[in-house]
Scaffold this motif. Sequence first.
Motif, short mmCIF file in Angstrom:
data_model
loop_
_atom_site.label_atom_id
_atom_site.label_comp_id
_atom_site.label_asym_id
_atom_site.label_seq_id
_atom_site.Cartn_x
_atom_site.Cartn_y
_atom_site.Cartn_z
N SER A 46 0.78 -1.30 -0.05
CA SER A 46 -0.15 -0.34 -0.02
C SER A 46 0.68 1.53 -0.23
CB SER A 46 -0.94 0.06 1.17
OG SER A 46 -0.11 0.24 2.68
N THR A 47 2.06 0.91 0.00
CA THR A 47 2.25 2.60 0.90
C THR A 47 4.15 2.42 -0.13
OG1 THR A 47 4.34 1.42 2.35
CG2 THR A 47 2.75 2.53 2.95
N LEU A 48 3.44 1.10 -1.28
CA LEU A 48 4.62 1.30 -2.20
C LEU A 48 4.79 1.97 -3.57
CD1 LEU A 48 7.83 0.26 -2.78
CD2 LEU A 48 7.11 -2.37 -3.52
N ASP A 49 5.47 2.86 -4.04
CA ASP A 49 5.62 2.53 -5.69
C ASP A 49 5.93 2.29 -6.60
OD1 ASP A 49 5.08 4.59 -7.55
OD2 ASP A 49 5.39 6.13 -7.28
N THR A 50 5.49 1.14 -7.27
CA THR A 50 6.29 0.36 -7.94
C THR A 50 6.60 0.52 -8.81
OG1 THR A 50 4.34 -1.13 -7.53
CG2 THR A 50 6.09 -2.22 -9.14
N HIS A 51 6.42 1.98 -9.45
CA HIS A 51 6.94 2.50 -11.43
C HIS A 51 8.05 3.12 -10.30
CE1 HIS A 51 7.80 4.22 -14.82
NE2 HIS A 51 8.05 5.38 -14.09
N GLN A 52 8.30 4.00 -9.63
CA GLN A 52 9.40 4.53 -8.45
C GLN A 52 10.53 4.03 -8.40
OE1 GLN A 52 8.66 7.50 -5.37
NE2 GLN A 52 10.84 7.61 -5.01
N CYS A 53 9.99 2.93 -7.93
CA CYS A 53 11.14 1.69 -7.13
C CYS A 53 11.37 0.46 -8.60
CB CYS A 53 10.49 0.23 -6.27
SG CYS A 53 10.77 -0.83 -5.28
N LEU A 54 10.90 0.14 -9.27
CA LEU A 54 11.82 -0.36 -10.85
C LEU A 54 12.43 0.29 -11.72
CD1 LEU A 54 8.77 -2.30 -12.20
CD2 LEU A 54 10.15 -3.42 -11.30
N GLN A 55 12.10 1.97 -11.28
CA GLN A 55 13.34 2.89 -11.84
C GLN A 55 13.84 3.32 -10.93
OE1 GLN A 55 12.38 4.36 -14.87
NE2 GLN A 55 15.16 5.76 -14.47
N GLY A 56 13.99 3.08 -10.26
CA GLY A 56 15.31 3.21 -9.21
C GLY A 56 16.25 1.76 -9.13
N ILE A 126 18.17 -6.18 -4.70
CA ILE A 126 17.50 -5.95 -6.05
C ILE A 126 16.35 -7.14 -6.34
CG2 ILE A 126 17.27 -6.05 -8.85
CD1 ILE A 126 19.80 -4.22 -8.17
N ASN A 127 17.51 -8.62 -5.75
CA ASN A 127 16.26 -9.76 -6.14
C ASN A 127 15.27 -9.86 -5.19
OD1 ASN A 127 15.83 -12.60 -7.05
ND2 ASN A 127 17.39 -13.41 -4.74
N ARG A 128 15.91 -8.81 -3.40
CA ARG A 128 14.97 -9.73 -2.78
C ARG A 128 13.45 -8.33 -3.57
NH1 ARG A 128 18.28 -9.39 2.55
NH2 ARG A 128 18.82 -11.66 2.16
N LEU A 129 13.73 -7.72 -3.40
CA LEU A 129 12.69 -6.42 -4.06
C LEU A 129 12.02 -7.06 -5.00
CD1 LEU A 129 14.45 -3.10 -3.60
CD2 LEU A 129 11.48 -3.62 -2.65
N VAL A 130 12.04 -7.49 -6.43
CA VAL A 130 11.62 -8.26 -7.47
C VAL A 130 10.81 -9.53 -7.28
CG1 VAL A 130 12.07 -9.35 -9.60
CG2 VAL A 130 12.75 -7.49 -9.46
N ASN A 131 10.74 -10.08 -6.12
CA ASN A 131 10.45 -11.77 -5.62
C ASN A 131 9.57 -11.39 -5.12
OD1 ASN A 131 12.40 -13.39 -6.43
ND2 ASN A 131 13.03 -13.89 -4.75
N PHE A 132 9.46 -9.84 -3.63
CA PHE A 132 8.38 -9.24 -3.87
C PHE A 132 7.21 -8.57 -4.42
CE2 PHE A 132 6.35 -5.07 -1.67
CZ PHE A 132 5.89 -5.77 -0.38
N LEU A 133 7.83 -7.93 -5.20
CA LEU A 133 6.92 -7.03 -5.94
C LEU A 133 6.65 -8.21 -7.41
CD1 LEU A 133 9.01 -3.76 -7.41
CD2 LEU A 133 7.41 -4.13 -5.69
N SER A 134 6.87 -9.64 -7.45
CA SER A 134 6.74 -10.53 -8.36
C SER A 134 5.12 -11.32 -7.27
CB SER A 134 7.35 -11.47 -8.99
OG SER A 134 7.85 -12.14 -8.19
N SER A 135 5.36 -11.36 -6.00
CA SER A 135 5.08 -12.22 -4.97
C SER A 135 3.13 -11.51 -5.21
CB SER A 135 4.94 -12.58 -3.61
OG SER A 135 5.67 -11.38 -2.72
N PRO A 136 2.36 -12.69 -5.21
CA PRO A 136 0.82 -12.12 -5.14
C PRO A 136 0.02 -11.34 -3.81
CG PRO A 136 1.12 -14.57 -5.06
CD PRO A 136 2.23 -14.65 -5.36
N GLU A 137 0.78 -11.21 -2.70
CA GLU A 137 0.61 -10.91 -1.73
C GLU A 137 1.70 -10.56 -0.54
OE1 GLU A 137 -3.12 -11.86 1.19
OE2 GLU A 137 -3.66 -12.06 -0.63
N SER A 138 2.21 -10.06 -0.17
CA SER A 138 3.70 -10.00 0.67
C SER A 138 4.05 -9.18 1.22
CB SER A 138 4.64 -10.98 0.24
OG SER A 138 5.10 -10.27 -0.32
N SER A 139 4.80 -9.04 2.36
CA SER A 139 5.48 -7.68 2.67
C SER A 139 6.86 -8.01 3.80
CB SER A 139 4.56 -7.28 4.16
OG SER A 139 4.87 -7.78 5.08
#
Length: 140
Positions: A46-56, A126-139
């Motif tokens: 809910s607080t993550l800007d996915t586009h901004q994160c991928l840009q980073g 980066i690997n952990r963030l990509v896994n987080f972003l691609s998981s259905p729901e997690s934190s």
Amino acid sequence: EDGTLGFECTLEEVDLEDITKNQINTIKACTPEDPGTGNCPSLERSTLDTHQCLQGIYEDLSTYRAELRNFSDQKVLAAIDEMMKVLNTSSRHGLQPVAGTVPSSFSERMRLCSILHAFRIRTVTINRLVNFLSSPESSL
């Protein structure tokens, strides 16, 4: 590779250099502005800007690619290029391969060792963030 730098390039031998600290990077783009209390802020969708994160992440890869282009193995550069292509599918221009060279002075080789270790650590993030972003729901 072992022996390429002329000394054992271990994490204990170098001071890590964050070559991305003065720009948008994975850490700045993917963590909340108000991390709350403690040293390890939680990351919620809910607080993550996915586009901004991928840009980073893309900016990190671009910075490391530029820094490593003269010294690194072509396989490393090709792997970075592939990750950048996935993150920036709208890009129509390919990155040109550059002939790698081994740095000549000891200080250049120590700096390369430092950058390679910092990049290795950043790729874990980066690997952990990509896994987080691609998981259905997690934190995190």
